[in-house]
Scaffold this motif. Structure first.
Motif, PDB file in Angstrom:
ATOM      1  N   PRO A   8      72.433  45.236  27.830  1.00 32.27           N
ATOM      2  CA  PRO A   8      71.481  44.638  28.749  1.00 32.27           C
ATOM      3  C   PRO A   8      72.080  43.484  29.551  1.00 32.27           C
ATOM      4  CG  PRO A   8      71.097  43.809  26.539  1.00 32.27           C
ATOM      5  CD  PRO A   8      72.165  44.868  26.424  1.00 32.27           C
ATOM      6  N   LEU A   9      71.270  42.941  30.431  1.00 37.56           N
ATOM      7  CA  LEU A   9      71.650  41.824  31.294  1.00 37.56           C
ATOM      8  C   LEU A   9      72.161  40.640  30.480  1.00 37.56           C
ATOM      9  CD1 LEU A   9      71.433  40.514  34.215  1.00 37.56           C
ATOM     10  CD2 LEU A   9      69.223  39.638  33.454  1.00 37.56           C
ATOM     11  N   ALA A  10      73.314  40.076  30.918  1.00 40.97           N
ATOM     12  CA  ALA A  10      73.875  38.845  30.351  1.00 40.97           C
ATOM     13  C   ALA A  10      74.225  38.957  28.872  1.00 40.97           C
ATOM     14  CB  ALA A  10      72.925  37.668  30.578  1.00 40.97           C
ATOM     15  N   SER A  11      74.509  40.160  28.421  1.00 41.14           N
ATOM     16  CA  SER A  11      74.924  40.338  27.022  1.00 41.14           C
ATOM     17  C   SER A  11      76.397  40.005  26.834  1.00 41.14           C
ATOM     18  CB  SER A  11      74.674  41.784  26.583  1.00 41.14           C
ATOM     19  OG  SER A  11      75.419  42.682  27.391  1.00 41.14           O
ATOM     20  N   GLY A  12      77.143  39.999  27.942  1.00 45.03           N
ATOM     21  CA  GLY A  12      78.577  39.759  27.876  1.00 45.03           C
ATOM     22  C   GLY A  12      79.398  41.010  28.093  1.00 45.03           C
ATOM     23  N   GLU A  76      67.403  37.895  43.060  1.00 48.07           N
ATOM     24  CA  GLU A  76      66.630  38.841  43.873  1.00 48.07           C
ATOM     25  C   GLU A  76      67.307  40.208  43.918  1.00 48.07           C
ATOM     26  OE1 GLU A  76      64.421  38.843  48.248  1.00 48.07           O
ATOM     27  OE2 GLU A  76      66.414  37.936  48.067  1.00 48.07           O
ATOM     28  N   ALA A  77      68.620  40.205  44.129  1.00 48.18           N
ATOM     29  CA  ALA A  77      69.355  41.471  44.170  1.00 48.18           C
ATOM     30  C   ALA A  77      69.328  42.154  42.812  1.00 48.18           C
ATOM     31  CB  ALA A  77      70.795  41.238  44.621  1.00 48.18           C
ATOM     32  N   GLY A  78      69.418  41.353  41.743  1.00 48.02           N
ATOM     33  CA  GLY A  78      69.379  41.909  40.404  1.00 48.02           C
ATOM     34  C   GLY A  78      68.049  42.554  40.076  1.00 48.02           C
ATOM     35  N   ALA A  79      66.965  41.904  40.498  1.00 46.33           N
ATOM     36  CA  ALA A  79      65.635  42.455  40.250  1.00 46.33           C
ATOM     37  C   ALA A  79      65.444  43.768  41.004  1.00 46.33           C
ATOM     38  CB  ALA A  79      64.567  41.449  40.667  1.00 46.33           C
ATOM     39  N   VAL A  84      65.638  50.072  41.683  1.00 47.12           N
ATOM     40  CA  VAL A  84      66.230  51.285  42.258  1.00 47.12           C
ATOM     41  C   VAL A  84      66.968  52.091  41.194  1.00 47.12           C
ATOM     42  CG1 VAL A  84      66.417  50.244  44.551  1.00 47.12           C
ATOM     43  CG2 VAL A  84      68.376  50.139  42.997  1.00 47.12           C
ATOM     44  N   ALA A  85      67.449  51.409  40.139  1.00 44.18           N
ATOM     45  CA  ALA A  85      68.149  52.127  39.065  1.00 44.18           C
ATOM     46  C   ALA A  85      67.215  53.050  38.293  1.00 44.18           C
ATOM     47  CB  ALA A  85      68.801  51.132  38.112  1.00 44.18           C
ATOM     48  N   ALA A  86      65.913  52.818  38.419  1.00 41.86           N
ATOM     49  CA  ALA A  86      64.939  53.671  37.735  1.00 41.86           C
ATOM     50  C   ALA A  86      64.607  54.924  38.538  1.00 41.86           C
ATOM     51  CB  ALA A  86      63.655  52.879  37.463  1.00 41.86           C
ATOM     52  N   ILE A  87      65.171  55.043  39.743  1.00 39.78           N
ATOM     53  CA  ILE A  87      64.891  56.182  40.619  1.00 39.78           C
ATOM     54  C   ILE A  87      65.911  57.296  40.358  1.00 39.78           C
ATOM     55  CG2 ILE A  87      64.717  56.962  43.018  1.00 39.78           C
ATOM     56  CD1 ILE A  87      64.050  54.056  43.778  1.00 39.78           C
ATOM     57  N   PRO A  88      65.482  58.452  39.861  1.00 42.98           N
ATOM     58  CA  PRO A  88      66.430  59.535  39.534  1.00 42.98           C
ATOM     59  C   PRO A  88      67.338  59.921  40.696  1.00 42.98           C
ATOM     60  CG  PRO A  88      64.268  60.021  38.626  1.00 42.98           C
ATOM     61  CD  PRO A  88      64.090  58.816  39.505  1.00 42.98           C
ATOM     62  N   ALA A 158      61.243  35.375  31.455  1.00 45.60           N
ATOM     63  CA  ALA A 158      60.261  36.407  31.783  1.00 45.60           C
ATOM     64  C   ALA A 158      60.925  37.561  32.522  1.00 45.60           C
ATOM     65  CB  ALA A 158      59.137  35.816  32.618  1.00 45.60           C
ATOM     66  N   GLN A 159      61.836  37.239  33.458  1.00 41.55           N
ATOM     67  CA  GLN A 159      62.550  38.277  34.198  1.00 41.55           C
ATOM     68  C   GLN A 159      63.436  39.100  33.255  1.00 41.55           C
ATOM     69  OE1 GLN A 159      64.691  37.053  37.698  1.00 41.55           O
ATOM     70  NE2 GLN A 159      63.004  35.792  38.463  1.00 41.55           N
ATOM     71  N   THR A 160      64.037  38.430  32.271  1.00 39.38           N
ATOM     72  CA  THR A 160      64.900  39.129  31.316  1.00 39.38           C
ATOM     73  C   THR A 160      64.098  40.134  30.500  1.00 39.38           C
ATOM     74  OG1 THR A 160      66.385  37.216  31.164  1.00 39.38           O
ATOM     75  CG2 THR A 160      66.484  38.825  29.374  1.00 39.38           C
ATOM     76  N   HIS A 161      62.940  39.706  30.002  1.00 46.17           N
ATOM     77  CA  HIS A 161      62.080  40.615  29.246  1.00 46.17           C
ATOM     78  C   HIS A 161      61.636  41.794  30.115  1.00 46.17           C
ATOM     79  CE1 HIS A 161      61.802  38.571  25.452  1.00 46.17           C
ATOM     80  NE2 HIS A 161      61.375  37.443  25.992  1.00 46.17           N
ATOM     81  N   GLU A 162      61.274  41.502  31.365  1.00 46.02           N
ATOM     82  CA  GLU A 162      60.820  42.561  32.262  1.00 46.02           C
ATOM     83  C   GLU A 162      61.955  43.527  32.572  1.00 46.02           C
ATOM     84  OE1 GLU A 162      58.839  45.116  34.644  1.00 46.02           O
ATOM     85  OE2 GLU A 162      58.012  43.619  33.260  1.00 46.02           O
ATOM     86  N   ARG A 163      63.144  42.985  32.795  1.00 46.12           N
ATOM     87  CA  ARG A 163      64.308  43.824  33.080  1.00 46.12           C
ATOM     88  C   ARG A 163      64.610  44.731  31.889  1.00 46.12           C
ATOM     89  NH1 ARG A 163      68.962  42.992  36.350  1.00 46.12           N
ATOM     90  NH2 ARG A 163      70.175  44.916  36.299  1.00 46.12           N
ATOM     91  N   ASP A 164      64.541  44.170  30.689  1.00 48.08           N
ATOM     92  CA  ASP A 164      64.789  44.973  29.484  1.00 48.08           C
ATOM     93  C   ASP A 164      63.780  46.107  29.365  1.00 48.08           C
ATOM     94  OD1 ASP A 164      66.870  43.295  28.866  1.00 48.08           O
ATOM     95  OD2 ASP A 164      65.836  42.248  27.232  1.00 48.08           O
ATOM     96  N   ARG A 165      62.503  45.781  29.605  1.00 51.91           N
ATOM     97  CA  ARG A 165      61.459  46.812  29.509  1.00 51.91           C
ATOM     98  C   ARG A 165      61.684  47.923  30.525  1.00 51.91           C
ATOM     99  NH1 ARG A 165      58.034  42.281  28.406  1.00 51.91           N
ATOM    100  NH2 ARG A 165      57.634  42.010  30.627  1.00 51.91           N
ATOM    101  N   ARG A 166      62.047  47.533  31.739  1.00 49.55           N
ATOM    102  CA  ARG A 166      62.251  48.530  32.794  1.00 49.55           C
ATOM    103  C   ARG A 166      63.470  49.390  32.503  1.00 49.55           C
ATOM    104  NH1 ARG A 166      62.953  45.322  37.105  1.00 49.55           N
ATOM    105  NH2 ARG A 166      60.725  45.084  37.444  1.00 49.55           N
ATOM    106  N   ASP A 167      64.575  48.756  32.101  1.00 50.76           N
ATOM    107  CA  ASP A 167      65.812  49.498  31.849  1.00 50.76           C
ATOM    108  C   ASP A 167      65.698  50.432  30.652  1.00 50.76           C
ATOM    109  OD1 ASP A 167      66.954  48.202  33.990  1.00 50.76           O
ATOM    110  OD2 ASP A 167      68.111  46.790  32.795  1.00 50.76           O
ATOM    111  N   ALA A 168      65.022  49.970  29.609  1.00 50.13           N
ATOM    112  CA  ALA A 168      64.893  50.785  28.397  1.00 50.13           C
ATOM    113  C   ALA A 168      63.767  51.805  28.503  1.00 50.13           C
ATOM    114  CB  ALA A 168      64.656  49.884  27.180  1.00 50.13           C
ATOM    115  N   GLY A 169      62.807  51.558  29.390  1.00 48.16           N
ATOM    116  CA  GLY A 169      61.642  52.424  29.471  1.00 48.16           C
ATOM    117  C   GLY A 169      61.662  53.453  30.574  1.00 48.16           C
ATOM    118  N   ARG A 170      62.674  53.407  31.448  1.00 50.14           N
ATOM    119  CA  ARG A 170      62.695  54.388  32.539  1.00 50.14           C
ATOM    120  C   ARG A 170      62.900  55.793  31.973  1.00 50.14           C
ATOM    121  NH1 ARG A 170      68.184  51.543  34.352  1.00 50.14           N
ATOM    122  NH2 ARG A 170      69.678  52.734  33.105  1.00 50.14           N
TER     123      ARG A 170
END
Length: 208
Positions: A8-12, A76-79, A84-88, A158-170
Motif C-alpha cells: 500500500p501507499l507509503a509502506s516503503g 491530488e494526483a495520488g488520489a 483511475v487504477a480501479a478502472i479495468p 483519512a485519505q490513507t484509509h480511503e486509498r486502502d479501501r479503494r485499492d483492496a476493494g476494487r
C-alpha cells in the motif's frame, strides 16, 4: 530474475524496490508512476474519472518521457491515480507496458499493487511490503508538508484509509499479497533495516 514488490501507499515498497535494483543490477519500474501520470492527465484534461473510455485513452497515449515527477507526486494526483487504477480499461491499457518491462532479457524489478498477482504471477521473488495505517500516513504527511503542501495529519490519515479501501476493494486486480509472497512489515523498521531484510529475502530465494 523478476522481483515483484507490492504494498500500500507509503509502506516503503518504492524505496525497497530501488535499493534492490541497485543491489542486484536490475532495471526498476515504479508502476504507480503510470497510474499517477494517468491520473494527472485526467486532471489536466478536465476529464470525468467515471468515463472509463476517456481515462483509458489517456492512459494509452501517455508520453513516458514527458512525465513530470514533481506534479505526479502531489496528494491530488495520488488520489486521482487510485480512482483511475480501479478502472479495468485503464489497467488493460497499461498491462502490456508493464509486462514488456518485466520480461526484458535479464529480468527486472517492478513495484506496485498487483505485480505479484496479475502483472508477474511468475515472478521468482514476491514481496508484499506493508505498515500500519498511522505510520504510513505520517510518512506521507511529512513528505508532502516538506514539499510545501498544506494538509493536516488527520486528513492524510483519512485519505490513507480511503486509498486502502479503494485499492483492496476494487473488483479488477485488487491489492492483496500473492499466495507465495513474503510479507515485510516496515512499521517499526528504519529504511536501512527494511532494505537489508528485503535483500536477505531475495538472496534466500535465489539460493532456494
Amino acid at each position: 530474475m523478476i522481483i515483484a514488490v507490492d504494498g500500500p501507499l507509503a509502506s516503503g515498497k518504492g524505496t525497497i524496490a530501488r535499493a534492490l535494483s541497485e543491489r542486484f543490477s536490475l532495471p526498476h519500474l515504479d508502476t504507480g508512476t503510470l497510474y499517477r501520470a494517468t491520473g494527472l492527465a485526467v486532471l489536466d484534461a478536465g476529464a470525468d474519472p467515471s468515463n472509463a473510455q476517456a481515462c483509458a485513452d489517456l492512459a494509452r497515449n501517455l508520453d513516458l518521457d514527458a512525465i513530470d515527477e514533481t506534479r505526479i507526486r502531489t496528494a491530488e494526483a495520488g488520489a486521482m491515480a487510485s480512482k483511475v487504477a480501479a478502472i479495468p480499461q485503464v489497467r488493460e491499457a497499461l498491462f502490456a507496458l508493464q509486462r514488456a518491462f518485466a520480461t526484458q532479457p535479464g529480468g527486472a524489478i517492478l513495484d506496485g499493487r498487483d505485480i505479484g498477482t496479475v502483472i508477474c504471477p511468475d515472478a521468482e521473488v514476491k514481496l508484499f511490503v506493508t505498515a500500519d495505517a498511522e505510520t504510513r500516513a505520517r510518512r506521507r504527511w511529512e513528505e508532502l508538508t516538506a514539499k510545501g503542501e498544506r494538509l493536516s495529519f488527520e486528513d492524510m490519515l483519512a485519505q490513507t484509509h480511503e486509498r486502502d479501501r479503494r485499492d483492496a476493494g476494487r473488483p479488477d486486480a485488487p491489492m492483496r499479497p500473492a499466495d507465495d509472497a513474503t510479507l515485510l512489515d516496515t512499521s517499526s523498521l528504519s529504511i536501512d533495516a527494511a532494505v537489508a531484510t528485503a535483500i536477505r529475502i531475495v538472496e534466500k530465494r535465489q539460493k532456494a
